[in-house]
Motif scaffolding. Structure first.
Motif, short mmCIF file in Angstrom:
data_model
loop_
_atom_site.label_atom_id
_atom_site.label_comp_id
_atom_site.label_asym_id
_atom_site.label_seq_id
_atom_site.Cartn_x
_atom_site.Cartn_y
_atom_site.Cartn_z
N ILE A 45 -9.68 -6.23 4.29
CA ILE A 45 -9.83 -4.91 3.68
C ILE A 45 -8.98 -3.93 4.48
CG2 ILE A 45 -11.41 -3.02 3.10
CD1 ILE A 45 -12.03 -5.52 1.48
N ILE A 46 -8.04 -3.27 3.80
CA ILE A 46 -7.15 -2.33 4.47
C ILE A 46 -7.32 -0.97 3.81
CG2 ILE A 46 -4.79 -1.79 5.14
CD1 ILE A 46 -5.62 -5.32 4.07
N ILE A 47 -7.70 0.02 4.61
CA ILE A 47 -7.87 1.39 4.14
C ILE A 47 -6.76 2.20 4.77
CG2 ILE A 47 -9.43 3.37 4.03
CD1 ILE A 47 -11.12 0.32 5.05
N MET A 48 -5.77 2.60 3.96
CA MET A 48 -4.61 3.31 4.48
C MET A 48 -4.71 4.80 4.17
SD MET A 48 -0.54 2.76 3.71
CE MET A 48 -0.42 1.24 4.65
N PHE A 49 -4.49 5.60 5.22
CA PHE A 49 -4.52 7.05 5.10
C PHE A 49 -3.10 7.60 5.17
CE2 PHE A 49 -8.49 5.84 6.99
CZ PHE A 49 -9.42 6.68 6.40
N ALA A 50 -2.81 8.57 4.31
CA ALA A 50 -1.57 9.33 4.39
C ALA A 50 -1.98 10.79 4.51
CB ALA A 50 -0.72 9.12 3.14
N MET A 51 -1.60 11.41 5.62
CA MET A 51 -2.01 12.79 5.85
C MET A 51 -0.78 13.67 6.08
SD MET A 51 -5.19 12.26 5.53
CE MET A 51 -5.90 13.83 5.92
N PRO A 52 -0.77 14.85 5.44
CA PRO A 52 0.36 15.75 5.65
C PRO A 52 0.33 16.34 7.05
CG PRO A 52 -1.27 16.76 4.21
CD PRO A 52 -1.74 15.37 4.50
N GLN A 53 1.50 16.63 7.56
CA GLN A 53 1.58 17.23 8.88
C GLN A 53 1.13 18.68 8.76
OE1 GLN A 53 5.35 16.48 10.64
NE2 GLN A 53 4.38 16.09 12.58
N SER A 54 0.13 19.03 9.51
CA SER A 54 -0.38 20.40 9.49
C SER A 54 -1.04 20.68 10.83
CB SER A 54 -1.40 20.58 8.35
OG SER A 54 -2.53 19.79 8.60
N GLU A 55 -1.40 21.92 11.01
CA GLU A 55 -2.03 22.28 12.28
C GLU A 55 -3.52 22.00 12.27
OE1 GLU A 55 -0.96 26.22 13.44
OE2 GLU A 55 1.13 25.90 12.94
N GLY A 56 -4.09 21.77 11.10
CA GLY A 56 -5.52 21.55 11.00
C GLY A 56 -5.93 20.16 11.47
N ASN A 57 -7.21 19.90 11.40
CA ASN A 57 -7.73 18.61 11.81
C ASN A 57 -8.42 17.89 10.65
OD1 ASN A 57 -9.94 20.25 11.61
ND2 ASN A 57 -10.82 19.72 13.58
N SER A 105 -4.13 11.45 1.11
CA SER A 105 -4.43 10.35 0.21
C SER A 105 -4.99 9.16 0.97
CB SER A 105 -3.16 9.89 -0.52
OG SER A 105 -2.61 10.92 -1.29
N VAL A 106 -5.73 8.36 0.23
CA VAL A 106 -6.24 7.09 0.76
C VAL A 106 -5.97 6.03 -0.30
CG1 VAL A 106 -8.29 5.79 1.45
CG2 VAL A 106 -8.08 8.18 2.09
N VAL A 107 -5.49 4.88 0.14
CA VAL A 107 -5.40 3.71 -0.74
C VAL A 107 -6.10 2.56 -0.02
CG1 VAL A 107 -3.33 4.37 -2.03
CG2 VAL A 107 -3.08 3.10 0.09
N ILE A 108 -6.72 1.71 -0.82
CA ILE A 108 -7.48 0.59 -0.26
C ILE A 108 -6.97 -0.69 -0.90
CG2 ILE A 108 -9.76 -0.47 -0.04
CD1 ILE A 108 -10.91 2.38 -0.26
N GLY A 109 -6.68 -1.66 -0.07
CA GLY A 109 -6.24 -2.95 -0.55
C GLY A 109 -7.16 -4.05 -0.06
N LYS A 110 -7.24 -5.10 -0.87
CA LYS A 110 -8.08 -6.24 -0.53
C LYS A 110 -7.23 -7.50 -0.58
CE LYS A 110 -12.41 -8.39 -1.91
NZ LYS A 110 -13.56 -8.35 -2.81
N SER A 111 -7.27 -8.27 0.50
CA SER A 111 -6.52 -9.51 0.60
C SER A 111 -7.50 -10.68 0.57
CB SER A 111 -5.73 -9.53 1.92
OG SER A 111 -5.21 -10.81 2.17
N LEU A 145 0.82 -1.20 0.00
CA LEU A 145 0.00 0.00 0.00
C LEU A 145 0.86 1.27 0.00
CD1 LEU A 145 -2.82 -1.18 2.42
CD2 LEU A 145 -2.96 -0.92 -0.06
N VAL A 146 1.97 1.24 0.72
CA VAL A 146 2.89 2.37 0.72
C VAL A 146 3.51 2.54 -0.68
CG1 VAL A 146 5.10 3.22 1.64
CG2 VAL A 146 3.34 2.36 3.20
N ASP A 147 3.83 1.45 -1.34
CA ASP A 147 4.34 1.53 -2.72
C ASP A 147 3.33 2.24 -3.61
OD1 ASP A 147 6.66 0.19 -1.99
OD2 ASP A 147 6.03 -1.75 -2.85
N LYS A 148 2.06 1.94 -3.44
CA LYS A 148 1.00 2.57 -4.22
C LYS A 148 0.95 4.07 -3.95
CE LYS A 148 -2.71 1.47 -6.56
NZ LYS A 148 -2.71 1.30 -8.02
N LEU A 149 1.04 4.44 -2.67
CA LEU A 149 1.06 5.87 -2.32
C LEU A 149 2.24 6.58 -2.96
CD1 LEU A 149 0.15 5.69 1.48
CD2 LEU A 149 -1.22 6.79 -0.31
N TYR A 150 3.39 5.93 -2.94
CA TYR A 150 4.60 6.52 -3.52
C TYR A 150 4.44 6.66 -5.04
CZ TYR A 150 9.53 7.40 -4.41
OH TYR A 150 10.71 7.97 -4.82
#
Length: 149
Positions: free
Chosen positions: A99-111, A77-83, A28-33
């Motif tokens: 089912i794996i739903i992976m979130f990648a979020m930038p570091q920021s002050e917001g929520n 970003s969000v990527v979803i994988g199915k095993s 999943l990280v490879d997909k994000l990259y």
């Protein structure tokens, strides 16, 4: 931020190859990259592992939501994988995660990350959704589950 803004059919891997939690995370990280969402695979994996040490990201119903918030994320970003076989992932119901739903979020002050994860967690809030995801055969079906609400 709406789910439609960051989730599309290219964000889905229908048939994850790995049979381990670490291998699934790597796929999943490879997909994000590859999508240009993160700048460092290793640093993002480190953030994911740090989060998993706090507590398992399995949410039951054969699903997990690993996530990382770090400066190595270019854009939310969000990527979803199915095993097919499922993977051993410490879970509240003892079932293997499929089912794996992976979130990648930038570091920021917001929520924004919390709001987005809350929206997706709300969608995933029942066994019916899990069954629909587990029975989905196409990327379009999987994305549809998240975008129809």
């Amino acid at each position: 931020m709406e789910i439609r803004e960051i989730l599309n059919e290219e964000s889905v891997i229908l048939d994850l190859k790995s049979t381990t939690k670490e291998g699934i995370i790597q796929e999943l990280v490879d997909k994000l990259y590859d999508k240009g969402s993160i700048t460092s695979k290793n640093k993002f994996i480190k953030a994911l592992k740090h989060r998993e040490k706090i507590g398992s990201t399995s949410i039951g119903y054969q699903m997990a939501m690993p996530h990382g918030k770090t400066k190595y994320v270019r854009k939310a970003s969000v990527v979803i994988g199915k095993s097919r076989e499922g993977v051993d992932w410490p879970s509240i119901d003892g079932l293997p995660v499929k089912i794996i739903i992976m979130f990648a979020m930038p570091q920021s002050e917001g929520n924004e990350d919390i709001i987005l994860m809350s929206k997706i967690a709300y969608i995933l809030g029942g066994k019916d959704v899990s069954e629909r995801l587990l029975n989905a055969h196409t990327e379009k079906e999987i994305v549809g589950v998240f975008c129809e609400v």
